[in-house]
Write an enzyme that holds these catalytic residues in place. Sequence first.
Site, PDB file in Angstrom:
ATOM      1  CB  ALA A 255      -0.901  -0.001   1.224  1.00 12.37           C
TER       2      ALA A 255
ATOM      3  N   GLY B  36      17.515   7.976 -17.225  1.00 15.06           N
ATOM      4  CA  GLY B  36      16.671   9.151 -17.163  1.00 15.06           C
ATOM      5  C   GLY B  36      16.752   9.981 -18.426  1.00 15.06           C
TER       6      GLY B  36
ATOM      7  CG  ASP C 118       7.130  -0.331 -11.002  1.00 15.48           C
ATOM      8  OD1 ASP C 118       8.212  -0.956 -10.976  1.00 15.48           O
ATOM      9  OD2 ASP C 118       6.594   0.108  -9.967  1.00 15.48           O
TER      10      ASP C 118
ATOM     11  CB  SER D  12       1.022   6.956 -14.489  1.00 18.86           C
ATOM     12  OG  SER D  12       1.847   5.934 -13.951  1.00 18.86           O
TER      13      SER D  12
ATOM     14  N   GLY E  49       3.794  -1.281  -5.119  1.00 18.39           N
ATOM     15  CA  GLY E  49       4.692  -2.431  -5.091  1.00 18.39           C
ATOM     16  C   GLY E  49       5.106  -2.776  -6.509  1.00 18.39           C
TER      17      GLY E  49
ATOM     18  CG  ASN F 103      18.774   3.140 -11.176  1.00 18.04           C
ATOM     19  OD1 ASN F 103      19.789   2.749 -10.582  1.00 18.04           O
ATOM     20  ND2 ASN F 103      17.690   3.517 -10.527  1.00 18.04           N
TER      21      ASN F 103
ATOM     22  CB  THR G 177      16.935   3.005 -17.040  1.00 18.32           C
ATOM     23  OG1 THR G 177      17.093   2.715 -15.637  1.00 18.32           O
ATOM     24  CG2 THR G 177      16.238   1.831 -17.711  1.00 18.32           C
TER      25      THR G 177
ATOM     26  CG  ASP H 271       4.276  10.790  -9.230  1.00 13.83           C
ATOM     27  OD1 ASP H 271       5.451  10.482  -8.942  1.00 13.83           O
ATOM     28  OD2 ASP H 271       3.291  10.358  -8.610  1.00 13.83           O
TER      29      ASP H 271
END
Length: 358
Positions: free
Chosen positions: A11, A220, A251, A290, A38, A182, A218, A245
């Site tokens: 959560a 950015g 994910d 999203s 999660g 990353n 990755t 955001d």
Amino acid sequence: MKIAVVGSYGAGLTMRVPKAPGPGETLTGGEYDEGPGGKGSNQAIGAARLGADVALLTAVGDDAFGATARELWRTEGVDATHVVTGTRPTMVGFILVEPSGENRITIAPGALDELDAEAVVDFADEIEAADILVVSMEIPESAVVEALRTGRERGTRTLLNPAPARPLPDDIWSSIDVITPNQTEAPVLLGLPADHGLGDAELVQQLRARTGGAVILTRGGAGALLCSDEGVEEIAPLAVEHVVDTTGAGDSFTAALAVALAEGASLGDAARYAARAGAHAVTIAGVIPSLPTRDQLATSDQPDDTRVADNTRVADEPPADTRATGSDTRAAGTDAHATHRAPAEHPSTQTTTRGIPT
């Protein structure tokens, strides 16, 4: 197309704040929201929205958060038959999000600590039936190792999203077909000190030497770096206006990467498709809202050079005969625990290249 996911559910308790508090500082004026998150659950839902048949293995508590999770998976079409109900509370993540979209997260794992190798053994048939297995690392190491080993033994391609990063046992590296760290996670995986001084190309080559598979680093706004048996390839970032955001970017990227690979895309094309999913994610508050559908990625603006010949693939749009249509408007965060209901947005006003997670 079938995808098996082994990872976390938690959560997400989110505060949108004017700025992150410093040590001993108390701030007012934030906006609160809570909802599901999660990495494993987010990636499973993301893959399902992009048309995959998804089976999820995670662990939740016998509590309200756990009940909410099961209802969410039912609604999203994720098979949660093998999800473990633990004796501890469902994992909770506390998230601070600044107006720029940057986030800070801390986690109380709870029931996730009860997700063990035995649970993965019970999930083995789902792994064998899948076109690709996605594993993330918010779960105990025993479950990570058993999942990757099972994927190798059952002949299923494996994709490891190594977040949060920690060193892996030496004998498990060869069970990883694709790994997506990353720039912060890659040195940790390699056991390097903070002042290692290696460039990105050296990092991906060292990781590939361990796995024998593919590495997608990755970066950015700098895009991604793909290292495979065909050499090193730059994956360009996508320009995004009004970043809201970044929590869901990782994910979303992972889910889309898995879907594209499961459908037969090349590694480069799959990474470009994943970058578009990540770019979609950063424009919407909260991870679950999203996560894009197939139609959203198929109809969003795209540069002309993202397409390849029809008989090889469309980098940003999987073939029409496998296309699924999603119904919701809801990509990949570093980590995870963001909200199901989208709170008030705090968009940045600067055009940014954030389609690929940092």
